[in-house]
Structures are given as structure tokens and as C-alpha cells.
Scaffold this active site. Sequence first.
Site, PDB file in Angstrom:
ATOM      1  N   TYR A   1      -2.021  31.058  19.281  1.00  0.00           N
ATOM      2  CA  TYR A   1      -3.016  32.139  19.337  1.00  0.00           C
ATOM      3  C   TYR A   1      -3.270  32.687  17.927  1.00  0.00           C
ATOM      4  O   TYR A   1      -2.374  33.275  17.307  1.00  0.00           O
ATOM      5  CB  TYR A   1      -2.562  33.279  20.255  1.00  0.00           C
ATOM      6  CG  TYR A   1      -2.390  32.911  21.715  1.00  0.00           C
ATOM      7  CD1 TYR A   1      -2.953  31.755  22.251  1.00  0.00           C
ATOM      8  CD2 TYR A   1      -1.663  33.735  22.571  1.00  0.00           C
ATOM      9  CE1 TYR A   1      -2.781  31.423  23.589  1.00  0.00           C
ATOM     10  CE2 TYR A   1      -1.498  33.410  23.915  1.00  0.00           C
ATOM     11  CZ  TYR A   1      -2.060  32.248  24.411  1.00  0.00           C
ATOM     12  OH  TYR A   1      -1.892  31.929  25.732  1.00  0.00           O
TER      13      TYR A   1
ATOM     14  N   ALA B   1      -9.783  36.209  35.764  1.00  0.00           N
ATOM     15  CA  ALA B   1     -10.692  35.091  35.511  1.00  0.00           C
ATOM     16  C   ALA B   1     -11.509  35.373  34.244  1.00  0.00           C
ATOM     17  O   ALA B   1     -12.725  35.200  34.201  1.00  0.00           O
ATOM     18  CB  ALA B   1     -11.592  34.809  36.713  1.00  0.00           C
TER      19      ALA B   1
HETATM   20  N1  LIG Z   1      -0.608  29.500  29.188  1.00  0.00           N
HETATM   21  C1  LIG Z   1      -1.887  29.294  29.001  1.00  0.00           C
HETATM   22  O1  LIG Z   1      -2.358  28.145  28.901  1.00  0.00           O
HETATM   23  C2  LIG Z   1      -2.793  30.486  28.923  1.00  0.00           C
HETATM   24  C3  LIG Z   1      -4.196  30.321  28.995  1.00  0.00           C
HETATM   25  C4  LIG Z   1      -4.991  31.463  28.960  1.00  0.00           C
HETATM   26  C5  LIG Z   1      -4.414  32.723  28.831  1.00  0.00           C
HETATM   27  N2  LIG Z   1      -3.056  32.845  28.733  1.00  0.00           N
HETATM   28  C6  LIG Z   1      -2.409  34.184  28.595  1.00  0.00           C
HETATM   29  O2  LIG Z   1      -2.909  35.039  29.611  1.00  0.00           O
HETATM   30  C7  LIG Z   1      -3.468  36.218  29.034  1.00  0.00           C
HETATM   31  C8  LIG Z   1      -4.627  36.704  29.888  1.00  0.00           C
HETATM   32  O3  LIG Z   1      -5.565  35.673  30.177  1.00  0.00           O
HETATM   33  P1  LIG Z   1      -7.058  35.693  29.614  1.00  0.00           P
HETATM   34  O4  LIG Z   1      -7.098  36.538  28.420  1.00  0.00           O
HETATM   35  O5  LIG Z   1      -7.480  34.265  29.523  1.00  0.00           O
HETATM   36  O6  LIG Z   1      -7.928  36.309  30.813  1.00  0.00           O
HETATM   37  P2  LIG Z   1      -7.937  37.697  31.620  1.00  0.00           P
HETATM   38  O7  LIG Z   1      -6.729  38.482  31.373  1.00  0.00           O
HETATM   39  O8  LIG Z   1      -8.283  37.323  33.020  1.00  0.00           O
HETATM   40  O9  LIG Z   1      -9.225  38.399  30.995  1.00  0.00           O
HETATM   41  C9  LIG Z   1      -9.122  39.198  29.837  1.00  0.00           C
HETATM   42  C10 LIG Z   1     -10.502  39.767  29.531  1.00  0.00           C
HETATM   43  O10 LIG Z   1     -11.025  40.449  30.677  1.00  0.00           O
HETATM   44  C11 LIG Z   1     -11.684  41.660  30.287  1.00  0.00           C
HETATM   45  N3  LIG Z   1     -10.924  42.775  30.895  1.00  0.00           N
HETATM   46  C12 LIG Z   1      -9.590  43.028  30.813  1.00  0.00           C
HETATM   47  N4  LIG Z   1      -9.255  44.146  31.483  1.00  0.00           N
HETATM   48  C13 LIG Z   1     -10.410  44.617  32.026  1.00  0.00           C
HETATM   49  C14 LIG Z   1     -10.725  45.744  32.823  1.00  0.00           C
HETATM   50  N5  LIG Z   1      -9.785  46.597  33.215  1.00  0.00           N
HETATM   51  N6  LIG Z   1     -12.009  45.921  33.201  1.00  0.00           N
HETATM   52  C15 LIG Z   1     -13.006  45.056  32.818  1.00  0.00           C
HETATM   53  N7  LIG Z   1     -12.753  43.966  32.064  1.00  0.00           N
HETATM   54  C16 LIG Z   1     -11.469  43.742  31.665  1.00  0.00           C
HETATM   55  C17 LIG Z   1     -11.637  41.694  28.752  1.00  0.00           C
HETATM   56  O11 LIG Z   1     -12.811  41.042  28.244  1.00  0.00           O
HETATM   57  P3  LIG Z   1     -14.212  41.812  27.930  1.00  0.00           P
HETATM   58  O12 LIG Z   1     -13.941  43.262  27.789  1.00  0.00           O
HETATM   59  O13 LIG Z   1     -14.685  41.189  26.653  1.00  0.00           O
HETATM   60  O14 LIG Z   1     -15.099  41.461  29.093  1.00  0.00           O
HETATM   61  C18 LIG Z   1     -10.420  40.841  28.433  1.00  0.00           C
HETATM   62  O15 LIG Z   1     -10.448  40.261  27.151  1.00  0.00           O
HETATM   63  C19 LIG Z   1      -3.857  35.799  27.608  1.00  0.00           C
HETATM   64  O16 LIG Z   1      -3.960  36.905  26.728  1.00  0.00           O
HETATM   65  C20 LIG Z   1      -2.699  34.883  27.258  1.00  0.00           C
HETATM   66  O17 LIG Z   1      -1.572  35.638  26.848  1.00  0.00           O
HETATM   67  C21 LIG Z   1      -2.247  31.753  28.788  1.00  0.00           C
END
Ligand SMILES: NC(=O)c1ccc[n+]([C@@H]2O[C@H](COP(=O)([O-])OP(=O)(O)OC[C@H]3O[C@@H](n4cnc5c(N)ncnc54)[C@H](OP(=O)(O)O)[C@@H]3O)[C@@H](O)[C@H]2O)c1
Length: 323
Positions: free
Chosen positions: A59, A197
Site C-alpha cells: 500500500y 464494496a
Molecule cells: N487483502 C486484500 O487483498 C485487500 C484488498 C482490498 C482491501 N483490503 C483492505 O481492506 C480495507 C477496506 O477495503 P476497501 O478500502 O477496498 O473498501 P471499503 O472499506 O469497502 O470502502 C472504503 C471506501 O468507502 C467509502 N466509505 C467508507 N466509510 C464510509 C461511510 N461511512 N459512508 C460512506 N462512504 C464510506 C470511502 O470512499 P469515498 O468516501 O471516496 O466514497 C472509503 O475510501 C483496505 O483499506 C485494506 O486495508 C485488503
Amino acid sequence: MRYLEMDTAKKVSKIGLGAWQFGSAEWGYGDAYAGAEAHAIVRRALQLGVTLFDTAEIYGFGRSERILGTALGDDLQSVFVATKILPVMPLAPVVEQRGVASAARLGARMLDLYQVHQPNPAVRDGTIMRGMRALQRTGLVDEVGVSNYSLRRWIAAEDALGTRVLSNQVRYSLADRRLVPYAEAHGRVIIAYSPLAQGLLSGRYDAANRPSNRVRANSAMFLPENLERAADLIAALRAVAEAHRATPSQIALAWLIRNPVVVAIPGASSVAQLESNVAAADIELTNEEYAMLKEESARFTPVTGRAALASIVRNRLARPARY
Ligand SMILES: NC(=O)c1ccc[n+]([C@@H]2O[C@H](COP(=O)([O-])OP(=O)(O)OC[C@H]3O[C@@H](n4cnc5c(N)ncnc54)[C@H](OP(=O)(O)O)[C@@H]3O)[C@@H](O)[C@H]2O)c1
């Protein structure tokens, strides 16, 4: 906040914080976010009882680990920090060296959970797990985890390590469900990544208002046709949210962590989002709400595979991503 009921050395909060966004150009949040907001998000998360923080060496090419470590400061000792190795050279000495490098970037004496980011398609896990075992012996790593592993490969990794592989971090949300019976039966943990998502389940986006950063411009989930297909699921989340004076995002998280072996690690683009996500730990869904959302989730069938790829390319040509 609620915590996992599991025999880990430190408490693991049911809602954690994902740190991929920290310092990663592909999220497009910019320097002000990396330099200040990310720090404020971590500090507020600590105040609200979050103890699970997830990052990875890839990251921001190490920036996420550095930002997270700096923001945690002395609190690093008391929280559960998880990072990941990308197994491009899955040799035991390389694993050891990379674990040491991640700990140094975080400023940590020990990694509470060291995860293999994804299975190496060409090499089995014997050598990686030899490296992990060595890191556990020296005390640099406490628990070992995997990510994006099939059940068969998770079990094989555990055989190779010779002790438990605590968790499998997988994409898991109402928009993308996986089964968790193995974790339930064997006292293991599912770490749900992209639990919102990537913001789709917030209900903030639709076909006329699509996010433009690189992560989501390249994601099938945010194709106009999939945003349209998700409308019923989002409407269902809104209906339940109204009954709980909550938001669709909070209901999506509450649904996931209702299962005792599931923890979620939403990312956040602001302190307000972090606060909202943490508050989801206090929402109790009824059995009817849980079942209804599960049904809606099963009905949501996004376009994936080749058809999605062609559409992503078309959409990218029509509208370049914001970096
Ligand atoms: N192991 C792996 O392969 C892998 C892959 C992906 C992720 N991850 C881990 O999982 C974590 C989370 O996954 P992700 O970042 O892909 O997706 P997520 O947590 O589903 O989505 C995060 C995004 O959703 C929006 N958001 C967050 N809280 C919100 C709320 N309360 N209300 C409205 N919008 C909200 C924000 O974007 P906006 O405000 O810009 O809309 C934020 O950047 C990552 O940070 C990482 O540590 C791991």
C-alpha cells in the site's frame, strides 16, 4: 465497540480500520489526506476503541505502513496491527527480511498478524511458512494469516506452518458474499475487506454519479450497469437504515459483523466516515432484517468476468480516471 471472542494476545475490535487509502495514489485522496486526515482518522479510531488496524507493504509502496505507525505512536503496543507480504519471491529468507522491513516502517517491535497478501499461483506455501515460522520463533510475528486464499489452500498453509493460520482476509460484503463455515467450525477468523464494496453500499453513487479514482474506475462493481443492478440492494439497506436511524453503510457493516467470527476493516476517507463505521458495532439487526438483506444480496448479480472487462475499457476510454 465490540471485540472478537478469541484467544488472541490482544483484543481485536469487530470494526477495524483499513489503511490501504493511506498514501496510496490510486485512491486519489491527495497529500492533505495522507499528511493530516489519515493521522486524525487513526487517532479518532483509537479513542473510539478500534484495536484492529490493517495495512500492507504494497500500500503506497510502504507509505501506508509508515503513516499508520507514526499515527499510532506509542499506542502501537496495545493495538492489534496486521500487515501483509506480497509473495512474489516466496523464499523463507526473503519472508524474514520483508517482515523485518515492515516492522521497521511501522515502528513496531512485533507484528500482531503477518498475512500472505495473496496465494502465489506458481509456488506452494511451504517456503513462505518456513519464513513465517522463523519470524514467530524470533518473536517478530505473533499470529500468521492469509488473504484471498481458497479454503483448500488455507488448510494447506496451516499444515505447512504447523500451527494455526489465524485468519483469511477476503473480499466480503453484502455485494460479494462468501461462506464462513470453516472459520466457524475451527475457531478461525474472517477479516472482511472491502466491506462497503469500496463505497458502493453507501448508496452515494449511481450510474449518473460514479466515483472517478483509479481503484473504482478499474472495478467492475462501479460499472453503470452494476450500479443499476445494485439499486434494489441499496434500497433494502436504506429501508433497514431508516428503522435504526442509521446509514446504509452502517447497516452493511452491522450485517457482516453479526457473525461472531467475522471482523470488518472498512477504509475511510474522513474522520466522519470512521466515526460512522465504528458506530455500526452497536447496531443489532433483527433476524428478519438479517435474512431479508441476505436475500437481497443473493439477488444482486453484478456483471463480472470478460463482459465486465470490455465495459471497463469502454468506460475508461470515455472518461479517464482521476489520479
Ligand atoms: N487483502 C486484500 O487483498 C485487500 C484488498 C482490498 C482491501 N483490503 C483492505 O481492506 C480495507 C477496506 O477495503 P476497501 O478500502 O477496498 O473498501 P471499503 O472499506 O469497502 O470502502 C472504503 C471506501 O468507502 C467509502 N466509505 C467508507 N466509510 C464510509 C461511510 N461511512 N459512508 C460512506 N462512504 C464510506 C470511502 O470512499 P469515498 O468516501 O471516496 O466514497 C472509503 O475510501 C483496505 O483499506 C485494506 O486495508 C485488503
